[in-house]
Design an enzyme around this catalytic site. Structure first.
Site, short mmCIF file in Angstrom:
data_model
loop_
_atom_site.label_atom_id
_atom_site.label_comp_id
_atom_site.label_asym_id
_atom_site.label_seq_id
_atom_site.Cartn_x
_atom_site.Cartn_y
_atom_site.Cartn_z
N ASP A 194 0.84 -1.20 0.00
CA ASP A 194 0.00 0.00 0.00
C ASP A 194 0.87 1.26 0.00
OD1 ASP A 194 -2.53 1.53 0.32
OD2 ASP A 194 -1.58 2.08 2.20
N SER B 177 -6.67 -0.53 0.43
CA SER B 177 -5.67 0.31 1.09
C SER B 177 -6.00 0.48 2.58
CB SER B 177 -5.64 1.67 0.37
OG SER B 177 -4.93 2.61 1.11
N1 URA Z 1 -6.96 6.40 3.19
C1 URA Z 1 -6.17 5.35 2.91
O1 URA Z 1 -5.45 4.84 3.75
N2 URA Z 1 -6.19 4.86 1.64
C2 URA Z 1 -6.97 5.37 0.68
O2 URA Z 1 -6.95 4.87 -0.43
C3 URA Z 1 -7.79 6.47 0.99
C4 URA Z 1 -7.77 6.97 2.26
#
Ligand code: URA
Length: 440
Positions: A161, A183
């Site tokens: 991520d 994510s």
């Molecule tokens: N917060 C996150 O951690 N990821 C995203 O894609 C959007 C908001």
């Protein structure tokens, strides 16, 4: 296994990718064998073709397994809270010490300002000495000792991520709901919380501008969490007006302390109570909403929640004396009134534009490496439905420079739309997907 290009074509043509295919693609990208342009193509294909529930879970699983995971002792009842982001959103700062003071363990990994919204970590870092980067072992120790911690995501936790989010930011693919789900949920699962309460902000100052899209994202977050054994509740809250009165980093810490001292502003109070009740039910600390509400009121009124906040600030290296003397927080030199230029009722507030304007004043970053001016921001006293008189003071700008502050005050007033017709005040809680009282 198909080639990377064939996998991009498969997704581009609307077919779901299997877990094996996603794993192959992402591992190849993380190891450097697959270049950014191919990862970017896949992200854009996902943006346009969406993902099935199975696929989102598979992607989340690949993300989670790309790094290390944290676990807590099984006797702990851990509950995290996540907000999708808003203007003036200091709920985590208030909520975490309230529920931690009642025995719930609150491991939070928070973010920095995104788009027009402020970030919990930036707000906390306005406290002199406050530290947010901790190893997994230190994070667990903070939870053992204090019962709560709010830290930044480490690159070791969900590195997929970490890398892909930066690429999404540069390729116009941040807004994809499956990518947002993988994510957020991969971090929540890797961080080890058993339960999660989501504050899904909806409206002009939120990323989700209407309830339909908010419901869609909430459904994805909830079903993904549950596939990994995490209980997920969602509260949908109004983000048309900035939350509370203050917007700006140290100003929001000040408002947090005021709230924990018992000066409970209505919109903040309604959201904090709703989320805190759900956290107490999920963690089985209480049997009913009524019991939970009583405990929450008590821990605020007897000072225990403020004491927990003080302990938390100290444990993470910050100066706990801010709780007794808020002038120890960074301050702006100038305080300039915002004067209403019309008489009538507030019909709408462009909270997104206010968020961006305050970023330009220094309360947030225009570029990733910008330094934040922690003391600047605004106090906005009026909400949708309130009546204003021309010439009335409706708030204040806090700036380092008088001329810049005066300009900002005349810009902010333009973001209030005024009508002669009486407007109803808006509901703070729009919808709620929460537990019934669980059997203990
Ligand atoms: N917060 C996150 O951690 N990821 C995203 O894609 C959007 C908001």
């Amino acid at each position: 296994m198909r080639s990377i290009a064939e996998l991009i074509i498969k997704k581009r043509d609307g077919y779901p990718l299997s877990e094996e295919e996603l794993k192959y693609f992402i591992e190849s990208y993380l190891s450097g064998r697959t270049p950014e342009y191919q990862m970017a193509s896949l992200l854009m294909a996902i943006f346009f073709k969406d993902m099935e529930t199975e696929e989102i879970s598979a992607l989340t699983d690949v993300f989670v397994n790309s790094g290390s995971k944290i676990s807590f002792p099984s006797e702990y009842q851990t509950v995290d809270k996540h907000s999708t982001g808003g203007v003036g959103d200091k709920i985590s700062l208030i909520l975490a010490p309230i529920v931690a003071s009642l025995g719930v363990k609150v491991p939070m990994m928070s973010g920095r300002g995104l788009g027009h919204t402020g970030g919990t970590l930036d707000k906390l870092e306005s406290i002199p000495g406050f530290r947010t980067n901790y190893s997994a072992v230190e994070f667990r120790n903070l939870i053992d000792e204090v019962g709560m911690a709010i830290i930044s995501q480490s690159p070791k936790l969900v590195p997929a991520d970490y890398k892909i989010y930066a690429l999404r930011d540069k390729t116009g693919t941040v807004e994809s709901l499956p990518l947002i789900t993988a994510s957020i949920m991969s971090k929540k699962i890797a961080e080890g919380a058993q339960n999660l309460v989501i504050d899904m902000k909806v409206g002009a100052g939120a990323f989700m501008q209407n309830i339909e899209i908010a419901h869609k994202l909430a459904g994805m977050l909830k079903s993904t969490g549950e596939r990994f054994g995490q209980k997920v509740s969602v509260v949908f809250t109004n983000m048309n007006s900035p939350l509370g009165e203050y917007v700006g980093n140290a100003l929001e810490v000040l408002e947090t302390i005021e709230f924990l001292k018992g000066n409970r502003l209505r919109d903040i109070d309604v959201i904090v109570i709703e989320l805190a009740i759900e956290m107490l039910l999920l963690s089985k600390t209480c049997k009913s909403r009524e019991d939970a509400k009583k405990l929450i009121d008590q821990t605020i009124s007897d000072g225990s929640a403020l004491e927990k906040f003080r302990q938390f600030v100290k444990a993470q290296g910050g100066n706990p004396d801010i709780c007794d003397d808020v002038s120890l927080l960074p301050q702006a030199k100038e305080m300039i009134p915002i004067i209403s230029d019309k008489t009538g009722y507030i019909n709408s507030i462009n909270s997104r534009a206010i968020g961006y304007a305050l970023i330009h004043l220094g309360a947030g970053r225009k570029e990733a490496n910008d330094k934040i001016d922690f003391g600047v921001g605004a106090r906005l006293l009026r909400k949708i439905g309130d009546r204003l008189e021309k010439g009335e003071t409706i708030g204040f700008v806090y700036s380092q420079d008088r001329i810049q502050g005066v300009k900002m005050a005349s810009e902010l007033v333009k973001h209030y739309s005024i009508t002669e017709r009486k407007i109803e005040t808006e509901e703070t809680i729009i919808d709620s997907w929460c537990t019934d009282s669980p059997d203990i």
